[in-house]
Motif scaffolding. Structure first.
Motif, PDB file in Angstrom:
ATOM      1  N   ARG A  75      -0.338  12.400  -5.787  1.00  0.00           N
ATOM      2  CA  ARG A  75      -0.479  11.232  -6.518  1.00  0.00           C
ATOM      3  C   ARG A  75      -1.866  10.975  -7.147  1.00  0.00           C
ATOM      4  NH1 ARG A  75       2.832   7.020  -3.432  1.00  0.00           N
ATOM      5  NH2 ARG A  75       4.688   8.168  -2.659  1.00  0.00           N
ATOM      6  N   PHE A 102      -7.674   4.823  16.019  1.00  0.00           N
ATOM      7  CA  PHE A 102      -8.985   5.108  15.477  1.00  0.00           C
ATOM      8  C   PHE A 102      -9.649   3.896  14.986  1.00  0.00           C
ATOM      9  CE2 PHE A 102      -6.134   8.562  14.582  1.00  0.00           C
ATOM     10  CZ  PHE A 102      -6.985   9.635  14.993  1.00  0.00           C
ATOM     11  N   LEU A 127       7.505   7.495  11.540  1.00  0.00           N
ATOM     12  CA  LEU A 127       7.523   9.139  11.037  1.00  0.00           C
ATOM     13  C   LEU A 127       7.351   9.803  12.239  1.00  0.00           C
ATOM     14  CD1 LEU A 127       6.832  10.930   8.744  1.00  0.00           C
ATOM     15  CD2 LEU A 127       4.347  10.898   9.167  1.00  0.00           C
ATOM     16  N   GLY A 128       6.309   9.443  13.286  1.00  0.00           N
ATOM     17  CA  GLY A 128       6.190  10.364  14.470  1.00  0.00           C
ATOM     18  C   GLY A 128       7.628  10.526  14.967  1.00  0.00           C
ATOM     19  N   MET A 166       5.613   6.683  20.012  1.00  0.00           N
ATOM     20  CA  MET A 166       5.812   7.895  20.564  1.00  0.00           C
ATOM     21  C   MET A 166       6.044   7.767  22.216  1.00  0.00           C
ATOM     22  SD  MET A 166       5.508   9.830  18.030  1.00  0.00           S
ATOM     23  CE  MET A 166       5.601  11.423  18.651  1.00  0.00           C
ATOM     24  N   VAL A 174      -2.118   5.699  -4.916  1.00  0.00           N
ATOM     25  CA  VAL A 174      -2.177   5.301  -3.520  1.00  0.00           C
ATOM     26  C   VAL A 174      -3.519   4.383  -3.454  1.00  0.00           C
ATOM     27  CG1 VAL A 174      -2.442   6.030  -1.297  1.00  0.00           C
ATOM     28  CG2 VAL A 174      -1.180   7.486  -2.663  1.00  0.00           C
ATOM     29  N   ILE A 175      -3.059   2.989  -3.165  1.00  0.00           N
ATOM     30  CA  ILE A 175      -4.196   2.127  -2.908  1.00  0.00           C
ATOM     31  C   ILE A 175      -4.741   2.303  -1.525  1.00  0.00           C
ATOM     32  CG2 ILE A 175      -4.573  -0.366  -3.041  1.00  0.00           C
ATOM     33  CD1 ILE A 175      -1.603  -0.301  -4.584  1.00  0.00           C
ATOM     34  N   ARG A 176      -5.841   2.336  -1.535  1.00  0.00           N
ATOM     35  CA  ARG A 176      -6.726   2.298  -0.052  1.00  0.00           C
ATOM     36  C   ARG A 176      -7.295   1.089   0.045  1.00  0.00           C
ATOM     37  NH1 ARG A 176      -5.581   7.513   1.083  1.00  0.00           N
ATOM     38  NH2 ARG A 176      -5.602   9.118  -0.470  1.00  0.00           N
ATOM     39  N   ARG A 205       2.296   2.324  16.155  1.00  0.00           N
ATOM     40  CA  ARG A 205       2.499   3.701  15.771  1.00  0.00           C
ATOM     41  C   ARG A 205       2.033   4.599  16.985  1.00  0.00           C
ATOM     42  NH1 ARG A 205      -1.068   6.479  11.088  1.00  0.00           N
ATOM     43  NH2 ARG A 205      -2.511   6.156  12.393  1.00  0.00           N
ATOM     44  N   GLY A 261      -9.378  11.241   7.849  1.00  0.00           N
ATOM     45  CA  GLY A 261      -8.667  10.652   8.936  1.00  0.00           C
ATOM     46  C   GLY A 261      -7.080  10.615   8.691  1.00  0.00           C
ATOM     47  N   GLN A 262      -6.723  10.777   7.563  1.00  0.00           N
ATOM     48  CA  GLN A 262      -5.350  10.853   7.461  1.00  0.00           C
ATOM     49  C   GLN A 262      -4.511  12.147   7.981  1.00  0.00           C
ATOM     50  OE1 GLN A 262      -3.240   8.572   5.426  1.00  0.00           O
ATOM     51  NE2 GLN A 262      -5.004   7.355   5.712  1.00  0.00           N
ATOM     52  N   ASN A 279      -6.839   4.558   9.880  1.00  0.00           N
ATOM     53  CA  ASN A 279      -6.148   5.684   9.463  1.00  0.00           C
ATOM     54  C   ASN A 279      -4.661   5.557   9.369  1.00  0.00           C
ATOM     55  OD1 ASN A 279      -8.514   6.855   9.343  1.00  0.00           O
ATOM     56  ND2 ASN A 279      -8.298   8.072  11.325  1.00  0.00           N
ATOM     57  N   LEU A 280      -4.077   4.513   9.028  1.00  0.00           N
ATOM     58  CA  LEU A 280      -2.599   4.344   8.723  1.00  0.00           C
ATOM     59  C   LEU A 280      -2.375   5.248   7.477  1.00  0.00           C
ATOM     60  CD1 LEU A 280      -2.106   0.761   8.944  1.00  0.00           C
ATOM     61  CD2 LEU A 280      -1.733   2.601  10.581  1.00  0.00           C
ATOM     62  N   PHE A 281      -1.125   5.968   7.424  1.00  0.00           N
ATOM     63  CA  PHE A 281      -0.777   6.567   6.195  1.00  0.00           C
ATOM     64  C   PHE A 281      -0.762   5.840   4.994  1.00  0.00           C
ATOM     65  CE2 PHE A 281       1.199   8.732   9.719  1.00  0.00           C
ATOM     66  CZ  PHE A 281       0.318   9.641  10.108  1.00  0.00           C
ATOM     67  N   ALA A 282      -1.495   6.128   4.095  1.00  0.00           N
ATOM     68  CA  ALA A 282      -1.630   5.001   2.940  1.00  0.00           C
ATOM     69  C   ALA A 282      -0.512   5.047   1.941  1.00  0.00           C
ATOM     70  CB  ALA A 282      -3.211   5.528   2.257  1.00  0.00           C
ATOM     71  N   HIS A 283       0.474   6.213   1.894  1.00  0.00           N
ATOM     72  CA  HIS A 283       1.392   6.017   1.108  1.00  0.00           C
ATOM     73  C   HIS A 283       2.720   5.935   1.790  1.00  0.00           C
ATOM     74  CE1 HIS A 283       1.642   9.548   3.505  1.00  0.00           C
ATOM     75  NE2 HIS A 283       2.669  10.211   2.798  1.00  0.00           N
ATOM     76  N   MET A 335      -3.324   7.626  19.890  1.00  0.00           N
ATOM     77  CA  MET A 335      -4.876   7.662  19.386  1.00  0.00           C
ATOM     78  C   MET A 335      -4.783   6.547  18.481  1.00  0.00           C
ATOM     79  SD  MET A 335      -7.751   9.810  19.349  1.00  0.00           S
ATOM     80  CE  MET A 335      -9.357   9.430  18.612  1.00  0.00           C
ATOM     81  N   LYS A 358      10.073  12.583  13.072  1.00  0.00           N
ATOM     82  CA  LYS A 358       9.608  14.068  12.504  1.00  0.00           C
ATOM     83  C   LYS A 358       9.547  14.964  13.957  1.00  0.00           C
ATOM     84  CE  LYS A 358      10.266  13.687   8.373  1.00  0.00           C
ATOM     85  NZ  LYS A 358      11.524  14.190   7.812  1.00  0.00           N
ATOM     86  N   VAL A 359       8.737  13.991  14.812  1.00  0.00           N
ATOM     87  CA  VAL A 359       8.368  14.791  16.124  1.00  0.00           C
ATOM     88  C   VAL A 359       9.072  14.735  17.130  1.00  0.00           C
ATOM     89  CG1 VAL A 359       6.427  15.163  17.588  1.00  0.00           C
ATOM     90  CG2 VAL A 359       5.768  14.658  15.434  1.00  0.00           C
ATOM     91  N   ALA A 394      -2.699  -1.010   2.710  1.00  0.00           N
ATOM     92  CA  ALA A 394      -4.094  -1.563   1.860  1.00  0.00           C
ATOM     93  C   ALA A 394      -3.512  -3.269   1.609  1.00  0.00           C
ATOM     94  CB  ALA A 394      -4.243  -1.127   0.597  1.00  0.00           C
ATOM     95  N   GLN A 435       3.612  20.323   8.832  1.00  0.00           N
ATOM     96  CA  GLN A 435       4.045  18.879   8.835  1.00  0.00           C
ATOM     97  C   GLN A 435       3.235  17.923   8.284  1.00  0.00           C
ATOM     98  OE1 GLN A 435       5.680  18.308  12.881  1.00  0.00           O
ATOM     99  NE2 GLN A 435       7.761  18.401  12.110  1.00  0.00           N
ATOM    100  N   GLN A 447      -0.157  12.517  -0.897  1.00  0.00           N
ATOM    101  CA  GLN A 447      -1.382  11.794  -1.425  1.00  0.00           C
ATOM    102  C   GLN A 447      -2.086  12.366  -2.267  1.00  0.00           C
ATOM    103  OE1 GLN A 447      -3.619   9.199   1.565  1.00  0.00           O
ATOM    104  NE2 GLN A 447      -1.908   9.888   3.136  1.00  0.00           N
ATOM    105  N   ILE A 491      -0.207  12.042  15.945  1.00  0.00           N
ATOM    106  CA  ILE A 491       0.966  11.530  16.541  1.00  0.00           C
ATOM    107  C   ILE A 491       2.040  12.842  16.889  1.00  0.00           C
ATOM    108  CG2 ILE A 491       1.089   9.588  15.350  1.00  0.00           C
ATOM    109  CD1 ILE A 491       2.913  10.801  13.264  1.00  0.00           C
TER     110      ILE A 491
END
Lengths: 227, 251
Positions: A152, B92, B109-110, B162, A225-227, B158, A126-127, B96-100, B90, B113-114, B144, A140, A149, A134
């Motif tokens: 880490r 979900f 980010l979008g 865009m 990375v905490i999920r 997010r 999903g990441q 699906n957020l960027f965990a880091h 989109m 970078k985009v 988290a 990228q 990720q 986006i």
């Protein structure tokens, strides 16, 4: 019996030993950095959507990972440098240093690549989907979302690879570059194979590798990375 | 504030088929989504709703048929596809957020970078969007550390960052604890009011009734019924829809 427990050679040759270990450190650090860069490029190839890149990455990894390091280093020093006269420096020790570094990093890169690939598998699909959604391109999303990720999650295994690399520098002896283990061999020849020399060098390597393991363990915890 | 859209099609799905191995998940799907329209896709699980939703930004490829977005067929790959996706938000089921990355970094980010927007500008706009979805105070936290509802609202921010032409919602409330569903639906209803074009795969009938212009009922890979929310829920035409509604309405 007395000579077996004689620590004086370690004291007498202390300067030479330190110089040897300094060479070991230089080899390890430079090879480590290059292996990290090459391993990252390789893993990008191995997960890329382009079949040719994937195949090239797979062939490279399987070849290097399954060839004894001694052969890789001999190929660099004897084959490429001596026979084919591909010199990386006019100064002979520097030339052998770079060939040894290249051989070590080429070999280690295969292991770094596989550790990172295992790391990528820990990143939920999903990441990458969210990254694509986006509008990030494949490179990228790999660079900004997946690989950070993945890195880490494999810091601890990377630590093991770097410990292995530190000890693998002892094989550089076949590539004609002087580091700690070649100093040790010379001392065995000069003073006989005594326990103190052996112990001294064993401790010397541990001084390098124990903190490496400790540092990477700490980093792995801090960067998780905490999920 | 277009309530009903201006009746030009934004997405056109024509004769689309898709198989997962032997499973025919999309069977001759035809669907048009107009600008400013909110379409709710409803139906039993495994009926192809999510696949259809994901096909619209090509997270899922199709075997035959065509999908056009904004008058152009979906690009197959590369930069053109990335550009298309940057225009189609989109959201979900599993956030699906960027965990880091922090909440704010997820949103910026979008754009950075985009879209190539400066960091300062992206952060300013990002904070506005987080404000809008009610989580500005959480901006420097990591995903988290947030509740599911807060994470999903971040995911909506997010997507909004865009400036998309439409947003796809793939079961946005299905993974949420019951008490967090409403906060996410409220944000979505707000978007619908502002005229955002939305395709929403959901079972939330309250949302469908309040915000949707059309309900599309899918089962076994086919669009079985299309109607206004009121007519669909009170007076379903097909037995398949009646059967489905009887199962979800009795609870």
């Amino acid at each position: 019996m007395e000579s077996l427990l004689d620590f004086s050679p370690l004291v007498e040759e202390f300067g030479t030993i330190l110089t040897g270990f300094w060479s070991t450190i230089r080899l390890t650090l430079m090879s480590g950095i290059l292996a990290l860069i090459a391993g990252t490029i390789l893993v990008a190839m191995r997960v890329s959507p382009t079949p040719v890149l994937r195949a090239a990455g797979t062939i490279y990894v399987n070849t290097l990972r399954n060839t004894p390091l001694t052969l890789v280093l001999l190929l660099c020093a004897l084959g490429l440098s001596d026979t084919l006269q591909l010199h990386l420096s006019t100064d002979s020790p520097t030339n052998y240093y770079w060939w040894a570094t290249l051989g070590l990093s080429a070999y280690t890169a295969a292991f770094v690549c596989e550790a990172l690939r295992a790391g990528i598998n820990t990143v939920p699909p999903g990441q990458a989907e969210a990254a694509r959604a986006i509008g990030l391109t494949f490179p990228q999303s790999l660079r900004m979302v997946v690989l950070p990720q993945a890195f880490r999650s494999v810091i601890a295994p990377l630590g093991s690879i770097f410990i292995a690399l530190t000890k693998n520098t002892t094989i550089v002896i076949v590539a004609g570059y002087i580091e700690a283990s070649s100093v040790m061999k010379q001392m065995f020849d000069d003073y006989g194979g005594t326990l103190p020399i052996f112990l001294g060098f064993a401790i010397g390597y541990m001084v390098l590798t124990l903190p490496t393991g400790f540092l990477f363990g700490r980093l792995a915890k801090r960067m998780a990375v905490i999920r | 504030m277009t309530e009903n859209g201006d009746a030009t099609p934004l997405v056109r799905v024509e004769n689309v088929n898709k198989n997962f191995g032997a499973l025919h998940v999309l069977k001759d799907i035809n669907l048009t989504v107009y600008r400013g329209e909110v379409v709710v896709v409803i139906g039993p699980s495994g009926g192809g709703k999510s696949t259809l939703c994901r096909a619209i930004n090509r997270l899922e490829t199709i075997d035959s048929g065509t999908i056009t977005f904004d008058g152009k067929p979906l690009p197959a790959e590369g930069k053109a596809l990335a550009r298309l996706r940057s225009d189609v938000g989109m959201v979900f089921q599993s956030f699906n957020l960027f965990a880091h990355k922090t909440i704010l970094e997820n949103v910026t980010l979008g754009p950075i970078k985009v879209r190539g927007i400066s960091r300062d500008q992206a952060e300013k706009r990002g904070m506005e969007l987080l404000e809008r979805v009610g989580i500005a105070t959480q901006a420097s936290k990591y995903p988290a550390q947030l509740s599911g509802g807060q994470q999903q609202r971040t995911a909506i921010a997010r997507a909004l960052a865009m400036d998309p032409k439409m947003i796809l919602f793939d079961e946005p409330t299905s993974a949420l604890d019951p008490e967090m569903v409403q906060e996410v639906l409220d944000v979505m209803i707000g978007l619908a009011r502002d005229g955002m074009t939305m395709v929403v795969v959901t079972h939330e009938m309250g949302f469908a009734r309040r915000a949707a212009k059309r309900v599309v009922f899918m089962a076994e890979g086919q669009i079985v019924e299309e109607n206004t929310p009121d007519d669909f829920f009170t007076n379903p035409r097909t037995d398949r829809a009646k059967d489905f509604l009887s199962k979800i309405l009795t609870h």
